[in-house]
Design a protein around this motif. Sequence first.
Motif, PDB file in Angstrom:
ATOM      1  N   ALA C 428       0.844  -1.205   0.000  1.00 48.10           N
ATOM      2  CA  ALA C 428       0.000   0.000   0.000  1.00 48.10           C
ATOM      3  C   ALA C 428       0.873   1.246   0.000  1.00 48.10           C
ATOM      4  O   ALA C 428       0.616   2.213  -0.725  1.00 48.10           O
ATOM      5  CB  ALA C 428      -0.923  -0.014   1.206  1.00 48.10           C
ATOM      6  N   PHE C 430       3.877   1.453  -1.099  1.00 48.94           N
ATOM      7  CA  PHE C 430       4.503   1.538  -2.415  1.00 48.94           C
ATOM      8  C   PHE C 430       3.597   2.289  -3.377  1.00 48.94           C
ATOM      9  O   PHE C 430       4.011   3.247  -4.033  1.00 48.94           O
ATOM     10  CB  PHE C 430       4.753   0.122  -2.929  1.00 48.94           C
ATOM     11  N   VAL C 431       2.343   1.863  -3.400  1.00 47.71           N
ATOM     12  CA  VAL C 431       1.395   2.505  -4.314  1.00 47.71           C
ATOM     13  C   VAL C 431       1.253   3.983  -3.977  1.00 47.71           C
ATOM     14  O   VAL C 431       1.389   4.861  -4.836  1.00 47.71           O
ATOM     15  CB  VAL C 431       0.020   1.808  -4.232  1.00 47.71           C
ATOM     16  N   LEU C 434       4.582   6.079  -4.433  1.00 49.38           N
ATOM     17  CA  LEU C 434       5.022   6.186  -5.823  1.00 49.38           C
ATOM     18  C   LEU C 434       4.126   7.146  -6.600  1.00 49.38           C
ATOM     19  O   LEU C 434       4.592   7.905  -7.441  1.00 49.38           O
ATOM     20  CB  LEU C 434       5.011   4.809  -6.474  1.00 49.38           C
ATOM     21  N   ARG C 435       2.840   7.116  -6.257  1.00 47.86           N
ATOM     22  CA  ARG C 435       1.909   8.012  -6.928  1.00 47.86           C
ATOM     23  C   ARG C 435       2.341   9.464  -6.688  1.00 47.86           C
ATOM     24  O   ARG C 435       2.428  10.261  -7.604  1.00 47.86           O
ATOM     25  CB  ARG C 435       0.514   7.782  -6.366  1.00 47.86           C
TER      26      ARG C 435
END
Lengths: 665, 301, 493, 216
Positions: C428, C430-431, C434-435
């Motif tokens: 989570a 990471f998502v 990164l966004r």
Amino acid sequence: MEIFLIALFVLAVGGATALACSFNARLASWMGAGSAVIGCTLGLIPAVRSLTTEPLTWHSAWPLPYCSFSLKIDALAGFFLIVILGLSLLGALYGGEYLYGYARQRKLGTPWLSFNFLIIGMALTVAADNGLLFLLAWEVMTLSSFLLVIFEHEQAEVRSAGLTYLIAAHIGVAFLILVFLLLSEHASGSMDFAYFLQIHDLQSKTAGIIFFFSIIGFGTKAGFMPFHVWLPDAHPAAPSHVSAIMSGVMIKTGIYGILRILTFLGPPPPWWGGLLVNVGVVSGVLGVWFALAQHDLKRLLAYHSVENIGIIAMGLGIGLLGISYHLPTIAVLGLAGGLLHVMNHAIFKGLLFLGAGAVLQATHTREMDHLGGVGKKMPLTSVVFLIGAVAICGLPPLNGFISEFFIYWASFLGTMQFADSRIIFALAIIVALALIGGLAVACFSKAFSIVFLGEPRNQEHQHIHDPGVAMTIAMVFLAAMCFLVSILVLYCGLPLLGQTIHIVSKLELQQIEYQLAAIVPPLKGLFLISSVVLLSTTFLMLWRKYLLNKRQVGKAVTWDCGYLAPNARMQYTSSSYAQPLVDLNCYILRTRKDVQKPDGYFPQTARFLSHTLDTAMQKLYRPMFEVIARLFNKLMWLQHGYLHIYMLYLVITLLSLFVFYLGIK
Amino acid sequence: MTWHWSSLSVVLAALLLSPLLLGIIPRVKAWFAGRQGQPLFQVYYDLAKLLGKGAVYSTTTTWVFRLGPLLSLSTIAASLLLLPMLEFPATLQFSGDFLLFVYLFAMARFFAILTAMDTGSSFEGMGASREAIFATLTEPALFLSLATLLKHNGTMSLSEVFLSAAPLTGTTMILIAFVLLIVLLAENCRVPVDDPTTHLELTMIHEVMVLDNSGPDLAFITYTASLKLWITSNILAQLLVAPFPEHGALLRPLLAFTTMVLLAMLVGVIESTIARLRLIYVPKLLVGASMLALLGFTIAR
Amino acid sequence: MRDGGVLLWLLLFLPLVGVAVCLVLKSPRKILLTTCGGIFAIGAVAAIAIAIVIIRGTPILAANDWLLLDALSAYHLLVMILTFALTTLFAVRYFGDELRVNHFPTSLARQFSSLWFGIVASIMTVLLSNNLGVMWVGIEATTLVASLLISLHGQPLALEASWKYILLGVVGGTFAFIGTLTVGISTYRLPVETSGCLMWTQLMACAKTLNPEALKIAFIFLLTGYGTKVGLAPMHSWLPDAHSQAPAPVSAIFSGFLLNLSLYCIMRYIPLVEVATNHARWSLRIMVAFGIISIMISAAFILVQHDVKRLLAYHSVEHMGIITMGLGIGGLGVLAGLFHTLNHSVCKTLSFFCAGRLGQLYGTHDMEQLSGVARVAPVWGIGLFASILALIGVAPFAIFMSEFQLVKAALDNRAMWALVFFLFGSSAIFVGALRHAMSMTWGDTAADKSYDKANIIDYVLVLFPLGLLLLLGLWIPEFLWNLIQNAALIVGK
Amino acid sequence: MYEWMDTCLVAILVLDLYILGTSRLIAVIQATIVQGMLLGILPLTVHSQETIHHWILSISVLLSNVFLMPYLAILLIRKVEIRREVEPFLEFTPSLMIGMAIAFISFWIAPYSQKILQLPQHFPRMLMPAAITTAMSGFIILATRRKAVTQVLGYLVMENGIYIWGLTLLDKMPLLVELGVILGIFMTVMVMATVCYRVYLRLGHVNVDELSNLKG
């Protein structure tokens, strides 16, 4: 083996030099492309050698826990290595000219660095003989390809493609880490593949979990449905030679991974093969169907990668089923079909992406409905693209047909030899392949004809022309390979394939070669029929020429049914061409349409827009992420800014710990 | 891989007689309409006339348009080499030949579509699109029928299917025959899938695809169509004749040829009695055929 | 000198000399440069001490056993001098920019430098003391100095953050003190001499005979108390505020080392509790729970963050959670956790450098406006992106390696829940991260942003930590690995 | 043998309740001064050989808790011009009642804790309840009062409680550590006062509930 290391070294140094030379685009291109070409050529030597001799190995310690710099190129690795380095070599050649077209807008150092490291990553992934080294190489591959995907980072959709790609890759890697760690647990804690190979006390449950995880982990890279979501975004976003490599070979590392893991796991239970077949059927059929609905040329090709990965999975799946049920013929044919398709797909998909890149570079658009009539201005590109299209549709006599032939054959044998209820798998493959065949024909007849045939839909495309020498060489070489693969397979491929299949299936080499020998007559038959077709076409051509020689040959506009002002925009578009088939599957494709119908006696404006988004993304992942985000959002009140309550958190924590203390004596 | 040179006579027969078969259908339709109808050999006359004419090419077209008809014809003609005729095994026989056979058809279709698309006409585009969709849906039915036949006979070669000691009979045969009949109608663009005689371009498939072809090219295309009819009806006829006991080397092939003529007449009857299906219903018919073939596969032993 | 005791004394007193010198100097530039030089000098001394510990393989004891430098503290000292050396260099660059526009008068420079040396002194007290009571005093001093550093510029929000930090810090400190006392009480029945009741070495020597119940209660207090300063959820509330409001160099050391320092204190107690309770994994289970909670909560907040420094702050919560989880899993997990400490510190200092510098250039930390940084300031922009990539565990950066080892440890010890939550939470994160990172790095740029010409120091500040992270991810020097292993042996079995 | 000690401790406990119930800051400071005196006496009531240790401790506590810290506090409330705490999150009467409840509970759990901690039988009976009640009173003030100044005083009270708890280790703890702790607490109060004053200078108030702009 030293040559392989030197090749990697050349690639790395070349990439770094290209980065250092980024101030001068020409120099950077020469350094990057040159080193990539040299490196790949060098790397091909040990790869080819490994197919005939004992596995090449290299071992040196590495001061990283659980890691060792162990490389091993056996026939399986060699097979993939040849495909990878071969296509990379052509990609580099092509890219040298292609990327130079961007020289005015941006520096070329980073793309070449990433490109070379992408090759290194792929080569090391395949050659690694240690789990951690494998993962590291895998990540190098991911990261460098990510940097290439976001090459044109000014565009928002390119960024979002990169984001999706990296997220998918990372989640895949999480599963891979688990796979390797679970294996290493049974290999006395070592991560070396040599130890993995000696595992024999694996419980079927553990093996099942490992296999399942590797399907998810590697499948994400390979593009199995529904883990494919990154693929249709990322492939179009990258520069075309990179799309070719990503689609042609990078996703194949996922297939390689599955095969490599299979060599550690012992005899496969039937459900493994069944799972692969299911995955393959779903990916294959839906992949091509989604492809059909696209208007973006490279996106269409990207969905075809999903389809072809599906075909590969079907082949491997039926092969595994053959192993499980001790039916060596099916096992060998299925695996051979899958492996061959790996190579064939690399060839024709690489070719198609390179062709699409040439069109893109000339016209600056990937939107098929803005193209048309390109074939007249770019005859060479249109010919090679047509060859690629014929090959990817699996039409004889090109290479795509041969691998599908193997898989069909294995499945038809399956309908005869499997026990009752298992026939369904074989049958599913037959139906799926038939459907895929038809849909692929529809799809590529659309892609080729909308782009290359008819009249130009955009008047600005009057002065486009075929690409230069380097790009042409790469494309023509691949086009020639589409023809030559079948001959190669016939005269030197089968024994080599045997080695590879031997590693995966652990069947005896002699038996494999015996089974493979059965494929020779059909291949010869194929040649004969092809030559008959060739001869008769030539004859017909000459005859027609003779007939028309003395007669009047007129030129006219296309018959227009009485319309007064025909124009190029009246041509059938890609969306209208695909509409009946797309509508047929509207529940899954969920094409969005924006229609403004003509209205009144003298209609002024009308509009029709259709857009097919990825259903897995829209209906599965997006809602899932939204639910998680909503859940997380509910935690926001925790951080409300009031110090007094924060202090209470401390006390609450303390009290809960006391409860824990009293509860657990 | 086996050669059967004697079967070349069958190939020759097909090459010579196939326009005749195509000529039977309009004749039957004319009978039904109470007209005398065209001569049985009208197709030959047409071919000869077309071959004697000049040609007009659209300025839009490219080499694809010139190549397409030739390639289609030669692939279909080449597929004759793989087609057995009961006691006459195919000229070229090897295991898996049926796959090549089916894919040669696909190849011909691919180039026919490209030829049509090369003109840039939206009529021809429409026809090509329909050709693609119906072919897509026909293929599973065809493959399932073949799978049933092959499984029943335990062979991987088309030539052995109809020569086996225990040919397919009974319900399964009827089912498969029905499916193959639908395949035949679809492949040859016949009612209820397509109406070759309609006067409205918007409703046509095959005929609309060749609007811009003329002269020798049109002759090649017509001849290709006749060969396709020959081949598809041939397979169906063999299936129907195969259960009859063998009496001499030529009897059953002759019987099969008679059946083919009857089938052509049947097509004529169908065209006269049934209306063309609305386009949106055609997929249902074809998917239904696939389902029937699946049923046949399931009940076959 | 041979046994290195003098070095420890030097380490304690050199910072105080630094304070004195900085109070004398007049020009802000000179003060900054002196600070830089002083920190490097201290770093050199510390390096020698660490080298002695590594080479000799035994701890350095001095001042009648009151000072101790064993593998664990030597390792943390290594992390500390690394982060401080980098951060001080960065501070020169950062405040140098303020100096140019006259936002950095002499008084402020003096304040900064003396507090900077002060915090070094208090950290040395914590790291070098063998007495748990003195260690507590050191931590309290660190808290105080740090809180003053947060509000260096005296902006309203910074003051608010500072106040929140002090209050939560002192309440936590009180808990920690209760815990420390209770550890002393656990020796009640034992004939320990007066000076020894809080001497860590002596406690360890008789750990088996200590009162386990008292130690458990002590551990509860200690974990809540020191855990507050580590920033373990749910005691982390001060952390995003403090990190976001402090000047960038302060945020960098906060995240880079101060959190680890408190965690170091907890590490000292884990072996005591575990040995006394006969390795019942009682304390370890709590640690794992805190790790999980921290990872999950930080994941939730990272997803919706708007401020880049707060984003990084929640990353700190996450990584502290990961280290805590590693310690709790035990075995290899301890090794992974300790290794993670170094990786996280290097990486987080880098990301705060970049975020701080970009914040200075853009005049905001709002990620909506911090857009397209890779085009406006390539060095810092790419540095920020790379560091966030490293933070979220992309190989071949070192954090991937330590997280990999953590996963291995969790699998080996069958800590399945920990594994599941870790993987879910880090995915989570990471998502989410990164966004943010993608839009920040390459998003659309407002046209009026001026291009900042990077100088050589900038390159060093970005490339050195990045290179180090790459190096550690691909090639761990043997002496370092040995040091980490020895340190892990002290914490775990 | 601990009569004197117990008497002092009871006095301290009563003072806690007084502190909880009053709103006038100066009264709170006065109460802490008295508490500081009592705390200074406490070490002397323990019989031991190490009298010098006890005397030094006693004097330093007196110095810090009776003179320095109250002085700082008075200085602070003069600077920020605040005389009384208004409208705390928890009103004074409820605070008082919670304080009483805590006192009762601590009396109740004290024997159990002594057993768990294996403290000797002849341990001063009042020590643990007094320590817990004082510390908790301090915490209640910290956590429920609106003015930053009051929170500084709350911290002072809380540390007094901890100090009482620390007396259990009187003979075991080295003097150096104890002095360090006292110095630490003094420094903490000083820094808190400084930051509090800076908040006042910059924002013109010391209302903690208005310091809630940082969230999320």
